[in-house]
Design a protein around this motif. Sequence first.
Motif, mmCIF file in Angstrom:
data_model
loop_
_atom_site.group_PDB
_atom_site.id
_atom_site.type_symbol
_atom_site.label_atom_id
_atom_site.label_comp_id
_atom_site.label_asym_id
_atom_site.label_seq_id
_atom_site.Cartn_x
_atom_site.Cartn_y
_atom_site.Cartn_z
ATOM 1 N N ALA A 251 0.831 -1.203 0.000
ATOM 2 C CA ALA A 251 0.000 0.000 0.000
ATOM 3 C C ALA A 251 0.867 1.256 0.000
ATOM 4 N N PHE A 252 1.986 1.215 0.734
ATOM 5 C CA PHE A 252 2.885 2.374 0.732
ATOM 6 C C PHE A 252 3.508 2.574 -0.640
ATOM 7 N N ALA A 253 3.971 1.477 -1.264
ATOM 8 C CA ALA A 253 4.622 1.590 -2.570
ATOM 9 C C ALA A 253 3.685 2.234 -3.592
ATOM 10 N N LYS A 254 2.398 1.921 -3.512
ATOM 11 C CA LYS A 254 1.433 2.522 -4.425
ATOM 12 C C LYS A 254 1.099 3.964 -4.025
ATOM 13 N N PHE A 255 1.174 4.247 -2.732
ATOM 14 C CA PHE A 255 0.800 5.560 -2.214
ATOM 15 C C PHE A 255 1.897 6.599 -2.397
ATOM 16 N N ALA A 256 3.163 6.185 -2.321
ATOM 17 C CA ALA A 256 4.273 7.130 -2.279
ATOM 18 C C ALA A 256 4.200 8.131 -3.437
ATOM 19 N N PRO A 257 4.374 9.416 -3.165
ATOM 20 C CA PRO A 257 4.277 10.430 -4.220
ATOM 21 C C PRO A 257 5.281 10.176 -5.337
ATOM 22 N N ARG A 258 4.851 10.419 -6.557
ATOM 23 C CA ARG A 258 5.710 10.224 -7.716
ATOM 24 C C ARG A 258 6.931 11.151 -7.633
ATOM 25 N N GLY A 259 8.100 10.560 -7.785
ATOM 26 C CA GLY A 259 9.335 11.347 -7.795
ATOM 27 C C GLY A 259 9.957 11.583 -6.441
ATOM 28 N N ALA A 260 9.265 11.249 -5.362
ATOM 29 C CA ALA A 260 9.824 11.468 -4.025
ATOM 30 C C ALA A 260 10.876 10.405 -3.721
ATOM 31 N N ARG A 261 11.936 10.815 -3.042
ATOM 32 C CA ARG A 261 12.982 9.894 -2.599
ATOM 33 C C ARG A 261 12.564 9.250 -1.280
ATOM 34 N N TRP A 262 12.754 7.936 -1.163
ATOM 35 C CA TRP A 262 12.459 7.228 0.078
ATOM 36 C C TRP A 262 13.704 7.239 0.956
ATOM 37 N N VAL A 263 13.577 7.695 2.181
ATOM 38 C CA VAL A 263 14.709 7.803 3.101
ATOM 39 C C VAL A 263 14.397 7.000 4.360
ATOM 40 N N ALA A 264 15.171 5.956 4.604
ATOM 41 C CA ALA A 264 15.027 5.171 5.829
ATOM 42 C C ALA A 264 15.838 5.826 6.940
ATOM 43 N N VAL A 265 15.248 5.986 8.093
ATOM 44 C CA VAL A 265 15.950 6.518 9.265
ATOM 45 C C VAL A 265 16.365 5.317 10.096
ATOM 46 N N GLU A 266 17.646 4.949 9.980
ATOM 47 C CA GLU A 266 18.110 3.701 10.586
ATOM 48 C C GLU A 266 19.613 3.790 10.836
ATOM 49 N N MET A 267 20.100 2.997 11.795
ATOM 50 C CA MET A 267 21.530 2.968 12.104
ATOM 51 C C MET A 267 22.323 2.451 10.900
ATOM 52 N N GLY A 268 23.537 2.955 10.761
ATOM 53 C CA GLY A 268 24.405 2.508 9.680
ATOM 54 C C GLY A 268 24.324 3.342 8.425
ATOM 55 N N GLY A 269 23.506 4.400 8.433
ATOM 56 C CA GLY A 269 23.369 5.247 7.262
ATOM 57 C C GLY A 269 24.271 6.464 7.333
ATOM 58 N N VAL A 270 24.008 7.437 6.475
ATOM 59 C CA VAL A 270 24.767 8.686 6.469
ATOM 60 C C VAL A 270 24.397 9.480 7.729
ATOM 61 N N PRO A 271 25.370 9.945 8.505
ATOM 62 C CA PRO A 271 25.041 10.755 9.692
ATOM 63 C C PRO A 271 24.209 11.966 9.311
ATOM 64 N N LEU A 272 23.275 12.319 10.165
ATOM 65 C CA LEU A 272 22.342 13.400 9.863
ATOM 66 C C LEU A 272 23.065 14.699 9.531
ATOM 67 N N GLU A 273 24.146 15.007 10.272
ATOM 68 C CA GLU A 273 24.823 16.285 10.037
ATOM 69 C C GLU A 273 25.558 16.303 8.693
ATOM 70 N N SER A 299 15.298 -1.152 -0.062
ATOM 71 C CA SER A 299 14.471 -0.589 -1.132
ATOM 72 C C SER A 299 14.477 0.935 -1.136
ATOM 73 N N CYS A 300 15.023 1.555 -0.095
ATOM 74 C CA CYS A 300 15.017 3.012 -0.007
ATOM 75 C C CYS A 300 16.160 3.616 -0.820
ATOM 76 N N HIS A 301 15.946 4.847 -1.249
ATOM 77 C CA HIS A 301 16.969 5.542 -2.017
ATOM 78 C C HIS A 301 18.133 5.985 -1.132
ATOM 79 N N HIS A 302 17.837 6.347 0.102
ATOM 80 C CA HIS A 302 18.853 6.835 1.032
ATOM 81 C C HIS A 302 18.595 6.236 2.410
ATOM 82 N N VAL A 303 19.657 6.214 3.218
ATOM 83 C CA VAL A 303 19.547 5.822 4.630
ATOM 84 C C VAL A 303 20.266 6.878 5.450
ATOM 85 N N VAL A 304 19.586 7.440 6.428
ATOM 86 C CA VAL A 304 20.176 8.460 7.291
ATOM 87 C C VAL A 304 20.099 7.962 8.728
ATOM 88 N N SER A 305 21.118 8.257 9.512
ATOM 89 C CA SER A 305 21.142 7.785 10.898
ATOM 90 C C SER A 305 21.302 8.959 11.850
#
Length: 312
Positions: A251-273, A299-305
């Motif tokens: 349902a999310f995959a169908k709902f997500a706005p066209r062209g928007a980047r998916w960003v997972a907020v999770e450990m091990g990603g790019v530091p927020l700063e 499946s996300c385009h980016h991961v930020v921690s």
Amino acid sequence: FDISLNCHSDCQGRIMWLPIIFTPATLLFAAPATPPSPMRGPPMSPALDPDRIIVRYMYDGGALAHARICLLDDKAGVVTGSELLDVLETEGGVDFSRFYASVYETELSGGGWVPINRNSVSVDSNDDIQLPIPPPMPMDQEGEEPAPASRRIDVKLFPRPVEGRPERIHDSEMANAAAQKTGKLPSSLGYYGVGVMGPKTQPNVGTLWRSAYQLGASFLFTIGQRYRAQSTDTVKAPTRIPLFELDDWEAFAKFAPRGARWVAVEMGGVPLEEFEHPHDAVYILGSEDTGVPNSVVRSCHHVVSLDSERYA
């Protein structure tokens, strides 16, 4: 249990103690019979036509347990890519202007996803992929009916890359983390939404909604769980910006706005700063204890921690 019996006869006048060992299985006769629970075991399965081909499909980031099924007729012992896309569009409702399909290949690669017509919505007959249908398995014994082999095609649906923006490559994003210069939101930010997948504690969600609203989020969403109003959301954010309640990842995959980047907020990603926020983004948080599922992170385009001195 170790119980001894006193022997009075056939013991030549002597008293003897004879040990008898009882196991838990021996004592089962004393327990009342309990009927088996109707919830035990796998659920009943509908009877499918064994002559038809099963097409099992899922969206990237989902799990096989959430996959959908379509049925395809076996017309000539071969399924083409155009036939596969047609049944996914007509029966599965897949929007191929937003997603492209890949089939799972096992013969040569040992396991991998092969895209079908990745760069266009319709299939050119000259480039149509061919999927041979496996024949029935040979008889085990003479006179028995042959058991049909697995006649299933697994399909995964990936978001199409947005024109003018590179397709997500998570490993590349992680490798380039050090090159990011700023964690500030760009002044030309279009919009962003904030959501949570499988939250464990509702008051925490209320706090998240309050913070998201105060920081300028355009919309809120939940995946897999309904939201109940909480006193921690002191600004009553769902009355000020839209809140979407989505049943599952599909349902999310169908709902997500066209062209928007998916960003997972999770450990091990790019530091927020160090993270450079996308122009249009959807931020996905996970449960307090298990976090964002690995399949969703991939499946996300980016991961930020978010940096922390201590972790639970």
